[in-house]
Design a protein around this motif. Structure first.
Motif, mmCIF file in Angstrom:
data_model
loop_
_atom_site.group_PDB
_atom_site.id
_atom_site.type_symbol
_atom_site.label_atom_id
_atom_site.label_comp_id
_atom_site.label_asym_id
_atom_site.label_seq_id
_atom_site.Cartn_x
_atom_site.Cartn_y
_atom_site.Cartn_z
ATOM 1 N N MET A 172 1.387 24.300 -54.655
ATOM 2 C CA MET A 172 1.204 23.259 -53.741
ATOM 3 C C MET A 172 0.069 22.264 -54.432
ATOM 4 N N ARG A 173 -0.976 22.914 -54.849
ATOM 5 C CA ARG A 173 -1.936 22.307 -55.456
ATOM 6 C C ARG A 173 -1.565 21.422 -56.525
ATOM 7 N N ALA A 174 -0.650 21.800 -57.261
ATOM 8 C CA ALA A 174 -0.060 20.968 -58.535
ATOM 9 C C ALA A 174 0.783 19.728 -58.127
ATOM 10 N N VAL A 203 8.086 22.508 -53.775
ATOM 11 C CA VAL A 203 7.116 23.536 -53.845
ATOM 12 C C VAL A 203 7.627 24.998 -54.266
ATOM 13 N N LEU A 242 0.580 28.824 -53.720
ATOM 14 C CA LEU A 242 -0.539 28.181 -53.437
ATOM 15 C C LEU A 242 -1.019 26.914 -54.768
ATOM 16 N N GLU A 243 -0.746 27.665 -55.637
ATOM 17 C CA GLU A 243 -0.926 27.031 -57.147
ATOM 18 C C GLU A 243 0.070 25.822 -57.098
ATOM 19 N N ASN A 273 0.355 18.453 -54.812
ATOM 20 C CA ASN A 273 -0.516 17.773 -53.929
ATOM 21 C C ASN A 273 0.047 17.668 -52.602
ATOM 22 N N TYR A 274 0.661 18.971 -52.420
ATOM 23 C CA TYR A 274 1.525 18.935 -51.105
ATOM 24 C C TYR A 274 0.633 19.187 -50.024
ATOM 25 N N ARG A 275 0.966 18.357 -48.840
ATOM 26 C CA ARG A 275 0.180 18.517 -47.398
ATOM 27 C C ARG A 275 1.274 18.649 -46.435
#
Length: 342
Positions: A37-39, A4, A34-35, A41-43
């Motif tokens: 993380m979404r790209a 990330v 945050l973008e 698919n970070y959890r």
């Protein structure tokens, strides 16, 4: 986390600060992280985070299998408050309110490493079971009518709500008020009886006999049929809105008009109560505030684990919601004005 950071063009420490809502991060940087993380698919790895911080950020809630408006609304209010505060919620439902069922639920939640437990506690068996919560684990009982000195509790002042309902009917001019009660093994039902009875005593009014019932429209209907047959009955306070619904049906079938001949007041202010015919005057419980306050008491315990202060006992005040089902005795029915066509 390093992936990330690489995609967002920042350090992994910056990613960590974004995850923990640290204030010292510029908004444009926060959005870029945050973008990323979404790209990707970070959890975040919650198990690893728990090992590092020794905080699971998870709370346990004990509820029971019911369609009753009050307990169900308490559960929703607690869940909503916990999630808004950034906590995960694990709900353990029990088939009944027996002590062993609650103890089993406590064990299941403890296996999930919850930081604290909030139990919907309409009966003493639930608060008694909370005494067995492992040492150091915070717990709160919500609902019920009795404060246990050893367990923090948050509840509505049921007696005060009953006083509001009864006094409202007396102030309208009714000589006395009949009561259709809830089940005998619920402290809330006893508190509402006591508030109703004390208000009548204080006013010097006759205190009619009261029979225990259930929290259902059927129970209200069955007791309502008996009251509808007595022409001296002009005002009825019902222990909840479902009971009031059954009473309204019984009065209608007996030809007793509401509120012209009999006034009816409920308790709870369910979402449907304003659509009863007529719209129901009732006592409102603020379940959202109940959830917020119970969470606040629990979090205080978690943050003050070594504090020797006694448990909190929070009592919330209800309010009367006046609608069209209660009026002065003998008020004539309003006739509709004739239209121009007539």
């Amino acid at each position: 986390m390093r992936d990330v950071a690489r995609l967002a063009g920042v350090s992994h420490q910056t990613v960590s600060r974004v995850l923990n809502d640290h204030p010292n991060v510029r908004q444009e940087t926060r959005l870029r992280v945050l973008e990323a993380m979404r790209a990707l698919n970070y959890r975040r790895n919650l198990a690893a985070r728990t090992l590092v911080t020794r905080r699971s950020r998870t709370l346990g809630i004990i509820g029971f299998e019911t369609t009753l408006f009050g307990p169900a609304s308490m559960l929703y209010g607690i869940e909503d408050a916990a999630r808004r505060a950034g906590y995960f919620v694990s709900v353990a439902t029990v088939p009944n309110l027996e002590r062993q069922s609650v103890l089993d639920a406590i064990d299941r939640l403890c296996q999930q490493s919850v930081e604290g437990i909030i139990a919907i506690a309409p009966k003493p068996t639930v608060t008694n079971a909370l005494l067995q919560v492992p040492s150091g684990l915070a717990s709160v009982g919500v609902g019920g009518g009795v404060d246990d000195d050893a367990v923090p509790t948050v509840r509505i002042d049921n007696a005060a709500g009953a006083r509001l309902a009864t006094q409202h009917l007396l102030d309208l001019g009714h000589a006395t008020v009949h009561h259709v009660a809830g089940p005998p093994d619920w402290p809330e039902a006893h508190e509402r009886i006591e508030g109703w009875r004390r208000t009548l005593y204080a006013a010097g009014a006759i205190v009619p006999p009261v029979e225990p019932g259930a929290w259902t429209a059927r129970s209200g209907y069955e007791q309502g049929r008996l009251l509808a047959a007595d022409p001296s009955v002009t005002a009825i306070f019902c222990a909840n809105d479902q009971i009031a619904l059954g009473v309204l049906r019984a009065l209608h079938e007996a030809g007793r008009r509401v509120p012209e001949q009999v006034s009816v007041v409920g308790f709870d202010d369910t979402p449907d109560s304003e659509y009863f015919l007529p719209p129901l005057t009732t006592v409102r419980q603020d379940f959202a505030e109940l959830g917020r306050r119970s969470l606040a008491v629990l979090l205080h315990q978690i943050d003050q684990q070594h504090d020797a202060t006694p448990p909190d006992h929070v009592v919330l005040a209800p309010e009367l919601v006046a609608r069209a089902s209660a009026a002065r005795p003998g008020r004539p029915r309003r006739r509709a004005r004739p239209s121009q066509a007539d």
